[in-house]
Design a protein around this motif. Sequence first.
Motif, PDB file in Angstrom:
ATOM      1  N   TRP A 136       0.841  -1.195   0.000  1.00 44.81           N
ATOM      2  CA  TRP A 136       0.000   0.000   0.000  1.00 44.81           C
ATOM      3  C   TRP A 136       0.876   1.244   0.000  1.00 44.81           C
ATOM      4  O   TRP A 136       2.012   1.221   0.500  1.00 44.81           O
ATOM      5  CB  TRP A 136      -0.953   0.046   1.194  1.00 44.81           C
ATOM      6  CG  TRP A 136      -0.299   0.150   2.559  1.00 44.81           C
ATOM      7  CD1 TRP A 136       0.028  -0.872   3.393  1.00 44.81           C
ATOM      8  CD2 TRP A 136       0.108   1.361   3.224  1.00 44.81           C
ATOM      9  NE1 TRP A 136       0.623  -0.402   4.544  1.00 44.81           N
ATOM     10  CE2 TRP A 136       0.666   0.969   4.468  1.00 44.81           C
ATOM     11  CE3 TRP A 136       0.058   2.710   2.912  1.00 44.81           C
ATOM     12  CZ2 TRP A 136       1.183   1.896   5.379  1.00 44.81           C
ATOM     13  CZ3 TRP A 136       0.560   3.647   3.828  1.00 44.81           C
ATOM     14  CH2 TRP A 136       1.109   3.230   5.041  1.00 44.81           C
ATOM     15  N   VAL A 137       0.323   2.307  -0.557  1.00 45.29           N
ATOM     16  CA  VAL A 137       0.950   3.624  -0.458  1.00 45.29           C
ATOM     17  C   VAL A 137      -0.152   4.643  -0.187  1.00 45.29           C
ATOM     18  O   VAL A 137      -1.303   4.462  -0.597  1.00 45.29           O
ATOM     19  CB  VAL A 137       1.730   4.012  -1.727  1.00 45.29           C
ATOM     20  CG1 VAL A 137       2.931   3.114  -1.922  1.00 45.29           C
ATOM     21  CG2 VAL A 137       0.837   4.005  -2.960  1.00 45.29           C
ATOM     22  N   LEU A 138       0.228   5.716   0.488  1.00 47.52           N
ATOM     23  CA  LEU A 138      -0.697   6.828   0.745  1.00 47.52           C
ATOM     24  C   LEU A 138      -0.173   8.052   0.021  1.00 47.52           C
ATOM     25  O   LEU A 138       0.969   8.471   0.222  1.00 47.52           O
ATOM     26  CB  LEU A 138      -0.803   7.113   2.242  1.00 47.52           C
ATOM     27  CG  LEU A 138      -1.763   8.252   2.612  1.00 47.52           C
ATOM     28  CD1 LEU A 138      -3.215   7.812   2.416  1.00 47.52           C
ATOM     29  CD2 LEU A 138      -1.545   8.723   4.046  1.00 47.52           C
ATOM     30  N   LEU A 139      -1.006   8.625  -0.831  1.00 47.93           N
ATOM     31  CA  LEU A 139      -0.680   9.861  -1.515  1.00 47.93           C
ATOM     32  C   LEU A 139      -1.251  11.035  -0.732  1.00 47.93           C
ATOM     33  O   LEU A 139      -2.448  11.069  -0.434  1.00 47.93           O
ATOM     34  CB  LEU A 139      -1.255   9.865  -2.933  1.00 47.93           C
ATOM     35  CG  LEU A 139      -0.784   8.761  -3.870  1.00 47.93           C
ATOM     36  CD1 LEU A 139      -1.557   8.824  -5.183  1.00 47.93           C
ATOM     37  CD2 LEU A 139       0.708   8.872  -4.128  1.00 47.93           C
ATOM     38  N   THR A 140      -0.402  11.979  -0.378  1.00 44.39           N
ATOM     39  CA  THR A 140      -0.861  13.195   0.286  1.00 44.39           C
ATOM     40  C   THR A 140      -0.420  14.388  -0.542  1.00 44.39           C
ATOM     41  O   THR A 140       0.618  14.360  -1.217  1.00 44.39           O
ATOM     42  CB  THR A 140      -0.304  13.298   1.710  1.00 44.39           C
ATOM     43  OG1 THR A 140       1.109  13.041   1.691  1.00 44.39           O
ATOM     44  CG2 THR A 140      -0.982  12.293   2.630  1.00 44.39           C
ATOM     45  N   LEU A 191      -7.097  17.783   3.168  1.00 44.70           N
ATOM     46  CA  LEU A 191      -6.253  17.515   4.334  1.00 44.70           C
ATOM     47  C   LEU A 191      -4.804  17.735   3.902  1.00 44.70           C
ATOM     48  O   LEU A 191      -4.033  16.781   3.744  1.00 44.70           O
ATOM     49  CB  LEU A 191      -6.478  16.088   4.844  1.00 44.70           C
ATOM     50  CG  LEU A 191      -5.929  15.736   6.227  1.00 44.70           C
ATOM     51  CD1 LEU A 191      -6.553  16.621   7.303  1.00 44.70           C
ATOM     52  CD2 LEU A 191      -6.172  14.272   6.545  1.00 44.70           C
ATOM     53  N   PRO A 192      -4.414  18.988   3.650  1.00 40.92           N
ATOM     54  CA  PRO A 192      -3.097  19.261   3.063  1.00 40.92           C
ATOM     55  C   PRO A 192      -1.955  18.782   3.959  1.00 40.92           C
ATOM     56  O   PRO A 192      -1.977  18.969   5.180  1.00 40.92           O
ATOM     57  CB  PRO A 192      -3.077  20.781   2.925  1.00 40.92           C
ATOM     58  CG  PRO A 192      -4.513  21.205   2.976  1.00 40.92           C
ATOM     59  CD  PRO A 192      -5.180  20.214   3.874  1.00 40.92           C
ATOM     60  N   ALA A 193      -0.974  18.132   3.337  1.00 43.59           N
ATOM     61  CA  ALA A 193       0.232  17.713   4.050  1.00 43.59           C
ATOM     62  C   ALA A 193       1.296  18.778   3.810  1.00 43.59           C
ATOM     63  O   ALA A 193       2.187  18.633   2.975  1.00 43.59           O
ATOM     64  CB  ALA A 193       0.687  16.355   3.555  1.00 43.59           C
ATOM     65  N   LYS A 201       0.978  13.167  11.417  1.00 42.72           N
ATOM     66  CA  LYS A 201      -0.329  12.939  12.043  1.00 42.72           C
ATOM     67  C   LYS A 201      -1.240  12.142  11.132  1.00 42.72           C
ATOM     68  O   LYS A 201      -1.966  11.236  11.582  1.00 42.72           O
ATOM     69  CB  LYS A 201      -0.996  14.267  12.399  1.00 42.72           C
ATOM     70  CG  LYS A 201      -2.334  14.107  13.119  1.00 42.72           C
ATOM     71  CD  LYS A 201      -2.939  15.432  13.488  1.00 42.72           C
ATOM     72  CE  LYS A 201      -4.200  15.251  14.334  1.00 42.72           C
ATOM     73  NZ  LYS A 201      -5.160  14.308  13.752  1.00 42.72           N
ATOM     74  N   VAL A 202      -1.227  12.457   9.839  1.00 44.63           N
ATOM     75  CA  VAL A 202      -2.058  11.702   8.902  1.00 44.63           C
ATOM     76  C   VAL A 202      -1.694  10.227   8.929  1.00 44.63           C
ATOM     77  O   VAL A 202      -2.563   9.345   8.963  1.00 44.63           O
ATOM     78  CB  VAL A 202      -1.909  12.289   7.478  1.00 44.63           C
ATOM     79  CG1 VAL A 202      -2.530  11.344   6.444  1.00 44.63           C
ATOM     80  CG2 VAL A 202      -2.552  13.652   7.383  1.00 44.63           C
ATOM     81  N   LEU A 203      -0.399   9.929   8.934  1.00 42.69           N
ATOM     82  CA  LEU A 203       0.035   8.525   8.929  1.00 42.69           C
ATOM     83  C   LEU A 203      -0.314   7.823  10.239  1.00 42.69           C
ATOM     84  O   LEU A 203      -0.686   6.650  10.241  1.00 42.69           O
ATOM     85  CB  LEU A 203       1.535   8.451   8.660  1.00 42.69           C
ATOM     86  CG  LEU A 203       1.955   8.862   7.241  1.00 42.69           C
ATOM     87  CD1 LEU A 203       3.470   8.970   7.127  1.00 42.69           C
ATOM     88  CD2 LEU A 203       1.416   7.862   6.230  1.00 42.69           C
ATOM     89  N   ARG A 204      -0.219   8.538  11.350  1.00 46.86           N
ATOM     90  CA  ARG A 204      -0.609   7.931  12.634  1.00 46.86           C
ATOM     91  C   ARG A 204      -2.104   7.645  12.664  1.00 46.86           C
ATOM     92  O   ARG A 204      -2.549   6.611  13.171  1.00 46.86           O
ATOM     93  CB  ARG A 204      -0.206   8.854  13.792  1.00 46.86           C
ATOM     94  CG  ARG A 204       1.287   8.926  14.054  1.00 46.86           C
ATOM     95  CD  ARG A 204       1.595   9.602  15.383  1.00 46.86           C
ATOM     96  NE  ARG A 204       1.097  10.971  15.440  1.00 46.86           N
ATOM     97  CZ  ARG A 204       1.783  12.035  14.998  1.00 46.86           C
ATOM     98  NH1 ARG A 204       2.988  11.868  14.463  1.00 46.86           N
ATOM     99  NH2 ARG A 204       1.280  13.252  15.113  1.00 46.86           N
ATOM    100  N   ASP A 205      -2.902   8.570  12.112  1.00 45.57           N
ATOM    101  CA  ASP A 205      -4.350   8.357  12.076  1.00 45.57           C
ATOM    102  C   ASP A 205      -4.726   7.216  11.137  1.00 45.57           C
ATOM    103  O   ASP A 205      -5.744   6.550  11.332  1.00 45.57           O
ATOM    104  CB  ASP A 205      -5.056   9.646  11.630  1.00 45.57           C
ATOM    105  CG  ASP A 205      -4.976  10.750  12.673  1.00 45.57           C
ATOM    106  OD1 ASP A 205      -4.656  10.444  13.832  1.00 45.57           O
ATOM    107  OD2 ASP A 205      -5.211  11.923  12.305  1.00 45.57           O
ATOM    108  N   LEU A 206      -3.922   7.009  10.109  1.00 44.28           N
ATOM    109  CA  LEU A 206      -4.216   5.938   9.155  1.00 44.28           C
ATOM    110  C   LEU A 206      -3.963   4.557   9.732  1.00 44.28           C
ATOM    111  O   LEU A 206      -4.675   3.594   9.399  1.00 44.28           O
ATOM    112  CB  LEU A 206      -3.365   6.133   7.896  1.00 44.28           C
ATOM    113  CG  LEU A 206      -3.467   5.037   6.838  1.00 44.28           C
ATOM    114  CD1 LEU A 206      -4.870   4.996   6.234  1.00 44.28           C
ATOM    115  CD2 LEU A 206      -2.420   5.241   5.739  1.00 44.28           C
TER     116      LEU A 206
END
Length: 600
Positions: A136-140, A191-193, A201-206
């Motif tokens: 998996w990857v997360l695009l921000t 949700l701008p990075a 924070k986004v990664l911790r919430d994910l």
Amino acid sequence: MRSMVRAFGALFVLCWAVVSFSQSFGRFGYTQSPEIGGFRVDKESITIVAPGMEPMRFPGAAKTWRPQETSAERQLVQMGGGLRRPVKARLDLAAPGPEFYFESGMELDLNGIGAPYISWSDGTSGANVPTPECNWVLLTFRDQTPPILVLMQSGTGTFTVKGKPGAWRLATDGVYKGWIRFVLPFGTDPLPAANAATLGKVLRDLEPLLKTYQAPTPKLLKRVVESDRVSVAVEWIYDGPGAVVPSAVLGAKKGGYGIGISPKLTELPGWFSEGPRAVLPGNVLRVRFPMRRIPSGRGLGIGDARFEAAANTSAFDIPGVVELALQNLSMSRDISVSVSAEDVLAKYLQDADYATEPYTGGALPFTKQGHGMDLAAAHALLMQSISVSVRSDSEANGLLTSLLWRRDAQTWMLMADDHNVARRATTLASMAGLLCPEDDRRAEAGMLQAGLAADQWLLDQRKKRGEVIGPMIDSLGAARNTLFGIQKTALDPAALLLSSPIRVYGTEAFFTERQGDQITLRWEAGTTKAGQFSLACSFPTKIVNVNLKSLETRTLGGMTTLRYEPSKAGICEIKITVPKWVGDLPTAVQPPGFVEVKVQ
């Protein structure tokens, strides 16, 4: 002429009886770009359903868009494949997002000025830096694009973001063969990075959400329906846990319809245009829909509410058709109303503008876009009132069946391009479903009412978020609020009469008085010719002749058939003794008019 028109109507009912209770198609049958998990999907792109979002395109349009499997809940589409293009799409409302199958890797054009960050379980990189092998990857993004989670469902691979401002592209490195799922893990809001802190924070919430988003999509096995006098309970049984439940389930409660939901659902974060999202922790979702049971026949109340029926109701006037349907269910209506109801319905079936239904090829009196659907729903209500007003069972209602094909499995609303047409049609179809004795049809009525409640709540939320919402309508609110248990006090008397525990079948117009445990039942006979009607209830009764020349009664189960011969033309009278423990019967009131108000 009347016999010819009635024969036409009978043929329509017979044809649609063959497909009664068949599988609906929902959004997958009536739109070329369905919405799944906050994305709108078509043959060349996926687009986040939010203001200002541009399509994210695959490398060229698909060679084809050919549905292989279609139901209300899911669709499997052949797309033809090609270099880094999808071979097929799997669009399932129980999944957190759309899925695409690739055979030669994947490419997807992204939007945004700044290069997106690409994160995986152990790190983050920017443009032109490949990830390690991951699933998996997360695009921000640094702009208004919400984070996008890209999940490999078949092994692992590596990803790279390449390009230039305004023309970024996400691609797998090498050949990847398998399914890839796209998810908006925090909804469609920006949700701008902008820096390392916000990205962290986004990664911790994910992290606690990943298991939910990675889980295989459970398949719906069956739907089980049970009912009682005050509710219908529906169970959706899946082959595993983790199904994303319809947005109407949570939205209905927020919108004031007190459905019961079990087990407790796990709500997902974020805003979505179709309402709140939640997943099922187990494999069975149970929803209890409050609603009064309306038995077949006409409800008997206490009093004299005879009325003068409207003359010459047009078959193409929605308020007139609805009022005729409700008049036909009144204890106080005479035979002229039932004759008018049959004639108006037959006129509609003969003269309506028919369009070809895209999946079955049959002719329906409304278009693919939903034009004419509210009028069809009014006649579905009329058709059902004709069926149940003189019979103890229910005939197939082909119009209602054809409308239920358009019930969306996510929002539980009937689908039409004009939202007010959709709301009006959903309202009238829910009322028609309430009149049906079949548990499945009553369940559909509850789902439609839940859809209306969720839709109203969602419209309120969108308005609070600054969206410009045009005036929305609400139809027959007082009656529906009583029948579906939303209104707990100041109950609508017409709705109470509809659900009376004593039912009458026949063509006579009745009026009554009650003294203690005795009800005086009267009707008017135009001649001394013998007649017949039936009474039904769940408690024992004693029937005594007052002024008839003769009266014969025959009771089977809870149904008593009365054959009578008047002594003379005029008022006929019998007395019915009921047990002392039987509570107050509803007050006889005139049928309600068609009331529609603006709620936005």
